[in-house]
Each structure stands twice: as C-alpha cells, then as structure tokens.
Design an enzyme around this catalytic site. Structure first.
Site, mmCIF file in Angstrom:
data_model
loop_
_atom_site.group_PDB
_atom_site.id
_atom_site.type_symbol
_atom_site.label_atom_id
_atom_site.label_comp_id
_atom_site.label_asym_id
_atom_site.label_seq_id
_atom_site.Cartn_x
_atom_site.Cartn_y
_atom_site.Cartn_z
ATOM 1 N N GLU A 71 -1.187 -9.416 -0.125
ATOM 2 C CA GLU A 71 -2.220 -9.789 -0.070
ATOM 3 C C GLU A 71 -2.745 -9.849 -1.558
ATOM 4 O OE1 GLU A 71 -2.382 -6.794 2.706
ATOM 5 O OE2 GLU A 71 -2.475 -7.403 4.463
ATOM 6 N N ALA B 111 0.894 -1.074 -0.395
ATOM 7 C CA ALA B 111 -0.318 -0.193 0.250
ATOM 8 C C ALA B 111 0.977 1.228 -0.152
ATOM 9 C CB ALA B 111 -0.796 -0.380 1.279
ATOM 10 N N GLU C 191 4.602 -5.289 6.661
ATOM 11 C CA GLU C 191 5.035 -3.814 7.452
ATOM 12 C C GLU C 191 4.507 -3.367 9.264
ATOM 13 O OE1 GLU C 191 2.951 -6.436 5.560
ATOM 14 O OE2 GLU C 191 0.901 -5.509 4.596
#
Ligand code: CAA
Length: 259
Positions: A113, A65, A133
């Site tokens: 993901e 992300a 993360e």
C-alpha cells in the site's frame, strides 16, 4: 529530529528515508507510521530537497502493518490505526516531492500500500509483493482495495486481494504495479540515478506534473484538461520556464532554481 525506526539522509537534493526495523521486517507499527509522517513533512519543507526515496533495511521493504500490534486492537483502535496509515499515504501522495519506492525485499500488505502511494517504483528481482491480509482474516486497511484496482485494473486487483497470493517482482512489473525490476545489487544505484535525473528538473514542474496526474485521474477528462491549461499558464510566470527555453535556444544545459 532524531528517529528510532527510520534513518533519514539528505544529499545532493535527494532525501532518502530507510525504514529501520529489520527485526520485524520493517512492519509498520504506530511509532514507525508517526516517524515516517514527520520525515515526509521534513523533506517536503526543505527547499533544498527535490526528490525523495523510500526504502527498507534488511530483507524487507515493509512486510505490512504490525500484526503483533494489530492483534489486540478493538474496532475503534483499528479505525484509528487505519486512519493513521491512510494519513501517511495521503501525505506521500500529496507531497510536492516525487517519491521513488526502492523495493528491496518483501512489500506486503501495508508495504504494498505504501509503494502504491509513491510516484515511481523500482523493485529488486528478489522482491515479493502482495496483499496477503485475507490470510489474516482481514482486508487491506491502508488503501489496498482502492489504489490496487486503480493501478492494475479491477480483475487483477480482486484476484490478488481475494487469494492473498504474493507475486514476484517480474509479475508485479508485468501488471503495472512497479515500473521496472533490477538485479538486487543494482537497486540503489538505479534508484539514485533516477532521483538524480529528477533533481535536475524544475521543482515547480515536478510538483505540477505529480499533482496534475494524481488529480486528473480522479476527475473527468474535460475538467482535468482545464486543470492542465491553468497549470501550464502559471508555469509561464516562473523563472524556470524562462531559463529552460533560453538554455535551449542558447544550446546549453538549463539551471533550474525551482522558482
Ligand atoms: N507484523 C509484525 N511482525 C512481522 C510482520 C508483520 N507484518 N512480518 C514479519 N514480522 C516479524 C515476524 O513475526 C518475525 O518476528 P520474530 O522473529 O520475533 O518471530 C520477524 O518479523 C521475521 O519474520 P519471519 O520469521 O516470518 O520471516 P520469514 O522470512 O520466515 O517470512 C514473510 C517472511 C513471508 C514476510 C513473513 O514474515 C510474513 O508472512 N509476514 C506477514 C506478511 C503479512 O501478512 N503482511 C500483511 C500485514 S496486515 C496489513 O498490512 C494490514 C493493512 O493493510 C493495514
């Protein structure tokens, strides 16, 4: 529609989506998630498309992300962002089309993901995968804590999630995170070959198989087998079943119409 952050191509029943933000290693910002969502819808609604390929331009599949965009988010904005990501991944997982992830490079965080929501995953030997993360003081927000243990088992998932260690393609293959690895220059040829093979099958049945496997693993075996029986029975109302069996008996290749 015209896209800015992705490139979509349709050819011979195969829809290919290439994420096209190489300057940010294809990091998923909101606009890219929205475009991907639209592209998945468009391919799913196109009767001519039988199978989809997802890949990235440059040296990344998706490096996660978008950290720049996330860095200033409030908790509410983070919730909305995670919901967007989950929405996209559910859309891929629930699509009638089989999705093949062609992992051309980094598949980290949100990228890992995304690949876990796909149906088949082939990685270039040089690819790096993982859920880093924790190194950013967060945990995965697009399903990594949930799909990873379902795919590779709890212990291995926790090791990767807790250490934030990235792994190479061969290790990813050895733990069942990807189906196979190929030399970098052979990636798209290999993936297109698999897609081509699937595109010749009955679209009704590729949809049924994907749906049965995805639904079945989350429910008890008795209910899952009942589901298989009902899908199996409804397959016998299709032309494809008649054509497939007739072609076998006539010793020729079947021509499936997806009906
Ligand atoms: N978000 C935003 N920008 C990113 C990015 C990301 N996830 N990953 C890379 N970029 C950008 C870099 O900031 C850099 O931009 P500038 O040139 O403007 O500085 C550009 O892409 C190239 O990156 P690097 O210079 O870092 O390239 P490198 O080859 O030295 O390193 C890398 C490659 C190891 C993948 C490194 O970029 C990296 O560690 N990226 C972050 C990986 C990561 O932590 N992903 C998880 C994100 S969080 C998440 O995904 C949460 C979730 O589950 C929803």
């Amino acid at each position: 529609m015209a896209f800015k952050n992705i490139i979509m191509e349709k050819k011979d029943g195969i829809g290919t989506i290439k994420i096209n933000r190489p300057q940010a290693l294809n990091a998923l910002n909101k606009d890219t998630i929205l475009e991907l969502s639209k592209a998945v819808d468009e391919l799913g609604n196109d009767d001519k498309i039988k199978v989809a390929i997802l890949t990235g331009k440059g040296k990344a599949f998706i490096a996660g992300a978008d950290i720049k965009q996330m860095s200033t988010m409030t908790p509410l904005e983070a919730k909305e962002f995670a919901e967007m990501g989950h929405g996209l991944l559910m859309k891929i997982e629930n699509s009638r089309l089989p999705f093949i992830a062609a992992i051309n490079g980094y598949a980290l965080g949100g990228g890992c993901e995304v690949l876990m929501a796909c149906d088949i995953c082939i990685a270039a030997k040089s690819a790096k995968l993982g859920q880093p993360e924790i190194n950013l003081g967060i945990h995965p927000g697009f399903g990594g804590t949930q799909r990873l243990p379902r795919l590779v088992g709890r212990m291995k998932a926790k090791e990767l999630l807790l250490t934030g260690r990235n792994i190479d393609a061969d290790e990813a293959c050895s733990i069942g995170l990807v189906n196979s690895t190929v030399e970098d220059e052979k990636l798209m040829e290999t993936v297109n070959k698999i897609a081509g093979r699937i595109s010749e099958k009955s679209k009704v049945q590729t949809d049924f198989i994907k749906s049965l496997v995805n639904k079945g693993v989350d429910i008890d075996l008795n209910s899952a087998c009942s589901l298989e029986i009902s899908y199996f029975a409804s397959g016998f109302s299709t032309n494809d079943q008649k054509e497939g069996m007739k072609a076998f008996l006539e010793k020729r290749k079947p021509v499936f119409k997806g009906k």
